[in-house]
Enzyme design. Structure first.
Site, short mmCIF file in Angstrom:
data_model
loop_
_atom_site.label_atom_id
_atom_site.label_comp_id
_atom_site.label_asym_id
_atom_site.label_seq_id
_atom_site.Cartn_x
_atom_site.Cartn_y
_atom_site.Cartn_z
N HIS A 42 4.62 1.08 3.97
CA HIS A 42 3.20 0.85 3.63
C HIS A 42 2.27 1.25 4.77
O HIS A 42 1.06 1.37 4.55
CB HIS A 42 2.94 -0.61 3.19
N ASP A 56 -7.47 -1.62 0.33
CA ASP A 56 -6.51 -2.61 0.84
C ASP A 56 -7.30 -3.88 1.11
O ASP A 56 -8.29 -3.85 1.88
CB ASP A 56 -5.89 -2.06 2.13
N GLU A 58 -2.22 -5.10 -1.64
CA GLU A 58 -1.86 -6.03 -0.56
C GLU A 58 -2.34 -7.46 -0.75
O GLU A 58 -2.38 -8.23 0.21
CB GLU A 58 -2.30 -5.49 0.81
N HIS A 99 -6.26 -0.84 8.43
CA HIS A 99 -5.23 0.04 9.00
C HIS A 99 -5.40 1.46 8.47
O HIS A 99 -5.93 1.65 7.38
CB HIS A 99 -3.83 -0.45 8.61
N ASP A 148 -6.90 -6.21 2.92
CA ASP A 148 -6.99 -6.64 4.33
C ASP A 148 -8.13 -5.94 5.08
O ASP A 148 -8.39 -6.26 6.24
CB ASP A 148 -5.65 -6.52 5.06
N ASP A 167 -9.65 -0.08 4.55
CA ASP A 167 -8.46 -0.73 5.09
C ASP A 167 -8.74 -1.14 6.54
O ASP A 167 -9.54 -0.50 7.23
CB ASP A 167 -7.30 0.30 5.06
N ASP A 213 -2.71 3.49 7.94
CA ASP A 213 -1.53 3.78 7.11
C ASP A 213 -1.15 5.26 7.17
O ASP A 213 -0.76 5.86 6.16
CB ASP A 213 -1.76 3.33 5.65
N HIS A 268 0.79 -1.22 0.00
CA HIS A 268 0.00 0.00 0.00
C HIS A 268 0.83 1.28 0.00
O HIS A 268 0.29 2.37 -0.15
CB HIS A 268 -0.98 -0.03 1.19
N1 LIG Z 1 -0.89 -1.37 4.23
C1 LIG Z 1 -0.85 -2.10 5.33
N2 LIG Z 1 -1.22 -3.36 5.30
N3 LIG Z 1 -0.39 -1.51 6.44
C2 LIG Z 1 -0.20 -2.15 7.70
C3 LIG Z 1 0.44 -1.19 8.68
C4 LIG Z 1 0.67 -1.83 10.01
C5 LIG Z 1 1.26 -0.89 11.07
N4 LIG Z 1 0.31 0.12 11.46
C6 LIG Z 1 2.55 -0.24 10.59
O1 LIG Z 1 2.62 0.96 10.49
O2 LIG Z 1 3.51 -0.93 10.30
MN LIG Z 2 -3.21 -0.44 3.78
MN LIG Z 3 -4.14 -2.78 5.73
#
Ligand SMILES: NC(=[NH2+])NCCC[C@H](N)C(=O)O
Ligand SMILES: [Mn+2]
Ligand SMILES: [Mn+2]
Length: 316
Positions: free
Chosen positions: A153, A240, A285, A138, A242, A136, A140, A113
């Site tokens: 990411h 994303d 992702e 998350h 996920d 998402d 990010d 991402h």
């Molecule tokens: N694009 C994603 N899947 N991001 C996950 C980020 C997980 C965590 N918050 C980090 O900064 O590492």
């Molecule tokens: Mn993401």
């Molecule tokens: Mn994510």
């Protein structure tokens, strides 16, 4: 469903054209395999599926990114692979920008991402008041100061907003995104520093708690009301995989339980298509090297069907 009422997209040229931007890139996070995501999505037949929906599909092959040896790309502070991520996302920004400029809908297939730093920069360079819907688990939105992992990411949104310390390597990223142009759906794994950033910048988010409380239909409506009250701004959807529950999309690097159902994920894409405002789409992702063959197939198939929904596939 409502295909007859879908407004004619104002920003897309005729015949409507989707430009597949395959980005086999994994440098924004540590797990190998996410670079195979776009290759698997295309091999699964995504291009012909979109043609069947009535799109002209342009696919110039997957992007070949220049390689930078790990030894030539030591961390900058805690940021991992900074030069590589910067150069790759900058070239993605140029490609996305050129498609948007021609009235083609870029469909960027990740890859991790961090690529959205490029895709959204590309979109905003042509349409500065476009809004971003970020789906998402998350946020990010870590900055170089708040990140625990150093994985870029987890940071693209903060770069796009111009938050955190300025890293000269990323000076090409202009802070084109304003907090009011951004809305999240699906969040459930947000770091403490990220929660503070969301709060301090007044960034609207609909976590899984709101999805449970209001239902996905209402959540999408509220999200659009926030970033696009008149329904007159172009939309960049960054999805994303996920965001979906791991039982629906298991093959991804940072799965988090308690996610969107199959239908909730597709509903978001369908509802955004129905606005007639979508001008750019990211699907990120998908990592075909994580989990067993059946799970991989399932995740790749879901990835394809999310893209089809965003490009107008209807149930009836
Ligand atoms: N694009 C994603 N899947 N991001 C996950 C980020 C997980 C965590 N918050 C980090 O900064 O590492
Ligand atoms: Mn993401
Ligand atoms: Mn994510």
């Amino acid at each position: 469903m409502s295909s007859p009422e879908t407004p004619k997209p104002k920003w897309l040229s005729e015949p409507k054209t989707a430009a597949i931007v395959g980005c086999p890139f994994s440098g924004g996070q540590p797990k190998p395999g996410v670079d195979q995501g776009p290759i698997n999505l295309v091999e699964a037949g995504l291009i012909s599926q979109l043609s069947e929906l009535g799109w002209q599909v342009k696919f110039d092959g997957h992007h070949q990114f220049e390689e930078i040896k790990a030894s030539d790309d030591p961390p900058i502070g805690v940021l991992k692979n900074p030069r590589l991520v910067s150069r790759v996302t900058q070239s993605v920004a140029e490609v996305v920008s050129s498609h948007v400029k021609r009235g083609e809908l870029p469909v960027t297939l990740g890859g991790d991402h961090s690529l959205a730093m490029g895709t959204i920069s590309g979109t905003l360079s042509q349409y500065p008041d476009a809004c971003v819907i970020w789906v998402d688990a998350h946020a990010d939105i870590n900055t170089p100061e708040t990140t625990d992992s150093g994985n870029i990411h987890g940071m693209p949104v903060s770069f796009l907003l111009g938050l955190g310390s300025k890293i000269p390597e990323f000076s090409w990223v202009k802070p084109l995104l304003k907090p009011g142009q951004l809305v999240y759906i699906g969040l459930r794994d947000v770091d403490a520093g990220e929660k503070r950033i969301l709060r301090e910048n007044g960034i609207k988010s609909f976590s899984m708690h709101e999805v449970d409380k209001y239902g996905i239909g209402k959540v999408v409506e509220m999200a659009l009301d926030h970033v696009n009250p008149q329904r007159d701004r172009p939309i960049h959807l960054s999805f994303d995989v996920d965001a979906l529950d791991p039982s629906v999309a298991p093959s991804t690097g940072t799965p988090v339980r308690g996610g969107l159902t199959f239908r909730e994920g597709h509903y978001i894409c369908e509802a955004i298509y129905e606005t007639g405002l979508l001008i750019a789409l990211d699907l990120m992702e998908v990592n075909p090297s994580l989990a067993d063959d059946v799970s991989v197939q399932q995740t790749v198939a879901v990835g394809c069907s999310l893209v089809r929904s965003a490009l107008g596939e209807v149930l009836l």
